[in-house]
Design a protein around this motif. Structure first.
Motif, short mmCIF file in Angstrom:
data_model
loop_
_atom_site.label_atom_id
_atom_site.label_comp_id
_atom_site.label_asym_id
_atom_site.label_seq_id
_atom_site.Cartn_x
_atom_site.Cartn_y
_atom_site.Cartn_z
N GLN A 160 -0.92 -32.52 38.45
CA GLN A 160 0.54 -32.81 38.64
C GLN A 160 1.06 -32.95 40.06
O GLN A 160 1.73 -33.53 40.52
CB GLN A 160 1.46 -31.92 37.88
N TRP A 161 0.22 -31.76 40.89
CA TRP A 161 0.64 -31.52 42.28
C TRP A 161 0.43 -32.94 43.07
O TRP A 161 1.18 -33.13 44.32
CB TRP A 161 0.33 -30.40 42.78
N LEU A 162 -0.49 -33.70 42.50
CA LEU A 162 -0.87 -34.92 43.32
C LEU A 162 0.41 -36.02 43.68
O LEU A 162 0.49 -36.56 44.74
CB LEU A 162 -2.05 -35.88 42.60
N ASP A 163 1.43 -36.03 42.75
CA ASP A 163 2.55 -36.79 42.84
C ASP A 163 3.26 -36.54 44.01
O ASP A 163 3.59 -37.25 44.79
CB ASP A 163 3.33 -36.83 41.78
N VAL A 164 3.74 -35.10 44.42
CA VAL A 164 4.38 -34.79 45.43
C VAL A 164 3.59 -34.65 46.67
O VAL A 164 4.07 -35.43 47.81
CB VAL A 164 5.07 -33.36 45.09
N VAL A 165 2.50 -34.38 46.65
CA VAL A 165 1.54 -34.31 47.87
C VAL A 165 1.57 -35.91 48.40
O VAL A 165 1.55 -36.02 49.73
CB VAL A 165 0.24 -33.57 47.61
N LEU A 166 1.29 -36.86 47.61
CA LEU A 166 0.96 -38.15 47.99
C LEU A 166 2.29 -39.07 48.50
O LEU A 166 2.12 -39.95 49.04
CB LEU A 166 0.07 -38.90 46.94
N ALA A 167 3.22 -38.33 48.43
CA ALA A 167 4.55 -38.97 48.62
C ALA A 167 4.83 -38.91 50.15
O ALA A 167 5.14 -39.59 50.79
CB ALA A 167 5.87 -38.20 47.99
N PHE A 168 4.04 -37.72 50.70
CA PHE A 168 3.97 -37.68 52.37
C PHE A 168 3.07 -38.85 52.95
O PHE A 168 3.81 -39.22 53.97
CB PHE A 168 3.41 -36.26 52.54
N PRO A 169 1.76 -38.99 52.58
CA PRO A 169 1.31 -40.09 53.38
C PRO A 169 2.08 -41.41 52.78
O PRO A 169 1.98 -42.42 54.10
CB PRO A 169 -0.17 -40.17 52.75
N VAL A 170 2.63 -41.61 51.98
CA VAL A 170 3.51 -42.63 51.84
C VAL A 170 4.61 -42.95 52.91
O VAL A 170 4.60 -43.94 53.53
CB VAL A 170 4.26 -42.80 50.06
#
Length: 325
Positions: free
Chosen positions: A203-213
């Motif tokens: 589940q943490w992937l969703d928030v973490v990947l918002a940063f490289p976006v």
């Protein structure tokens, strides 16, 4: 012989009453092509935005909703592009004797502003979710297939816009294609995160990947700014030394100095200079300036040249305007 100014617009040879030995092609008005491309991409971007928003709400994915907002800026940019391309005629008129092409650069800066807002909003949402530890993303196979369709549309839009933008020399299309290209990477990143959640339950992937976006969005904004600011602030278009080398090849030219240029090479360049000529009368001086203009047009088409003619006795060694230390 008294010094005089000699100005000619090579882009509009029909404005001259006397004939020239060399020919000049008129400036092409690329606005109808730009408008057609922007309308096509606007409709596709609205489709992409709608699909991402629906899937984002279905799944509760922050990174996907951020991506949908990024796509919303794509649509807003298309509308902005339609407005500015309508205003940016390359043909001079009484109120805009240098043409209207800077409207396109202003439009491109508007795109950079939209990208900046998107970047800030993505980061704000990611930090908020990290602080409140809220991550409940529900993803299924049909939603992943829909996102692959979105990715395909984005790839088509980016390459189509960039190709036409380069063909017709439109900064607004090239800037918009750059933005859509960043959208492709954003969608790939989000898709990878959602696959991780679907397969492994991370589940943490969703928030973490918002940063490289957000970083990708910021990078696009910076590139658009870097490409368009020099044009708006009248930065040197061609090195004065290069212009000097071209001009000195023309017979009858003794020297040229105070060389200045602005505009966009390959799109529209304005050059002005002081020219010392080996001529005893105005007619000979005029022929030399004609030859200089023809040579510059050959090298830097399309170009508008303003020449201040000076007699052989005039001495000046400074090629360009000095940099202040």
């Amino acid at each position: 012989m008294a010094p005089h100014h000699h100005t000619r617009d090579h882009a509009h040879s029909h404005t001259h009453s006397h004939a020239h030995s060399h020919t000049h092609s008129p400036i092409a008005d690329n606005r109808p092509t730009v408008r057609k491309v922007l309308i096509i991409t606007l409709l596709l971007n609205l489709f992409v935005m709608g699909l991402k928003t629906v899937v984002g709400f279905w799944t509760g994915s922050l990174s996907l909703l951020a991506d949908a907002m990024h796509s919303f800026t794509d649509s807003a940019n298309n509308i902005l592009g339609l407005v500015t391309s309508q205003l940016s005629s390359p043909i001079p008129d009484r109120d805009h004797p240098y043409g209207h092409q800077k409207y396109e650069a202003i439009g491109a800066l508007g795109i950079a502003a939209f990208l900046g807002i998107a970047c800030f909003t993505i980061l704000e949402g990611a930090v908020e979710r990290l602080l409140h530890n809220e991550s409940t993303v529900r993803i299924s196979a049909p939603e992943l297939w829909l996102l692959l369709l979105v990715l395909g549309v984005n790839i088509f839009v980016a390459f189509y816009e960039r190709r036409v933008g380069q063909q017709v020399g439109s900064p607004i299309l090239i800037a918009d294609a750059q933005h859509t290209m960043s959208d492709i990477w954003v969608t790939i990143t989000v898709l990878a995160g959602l696959l991780g959640i679907w397969i492994f339950g991370f589940q943490w992937l969703d928030v973490v990947l918002a940063f490289p976006v957000a970083i990708l969005v910021f990078r696009s904004a910076w590139k658009v700014l870097r490409d368009n600011l020099p044009w708006l602030v009248d930065e040197m278009a061609i090195a004065p030394e290069a212009i000097h080398d071209v001009v000195m090849q023309v017979p009858g030219v003794l020297n040229c100095h105070s060389i200045a240029s602005r505009g966009l090479l390959g799109r529209q360049v304005f050059i002005d200079m002081h020219l010392i000529v080996n001529a005893a009368d105005v007619e000979t001086a005029h022929k030399i300036t004609e030859a200089v203009e023809a040579r510059l047009e050959q090298h830097y088409h399309p170009v508008r040249v303003t020449i201040h003619v000076e007699p052989p006795s005039y001495q000046e060694e400074k090629i360009s305007y000095e940099t202040r230390h």
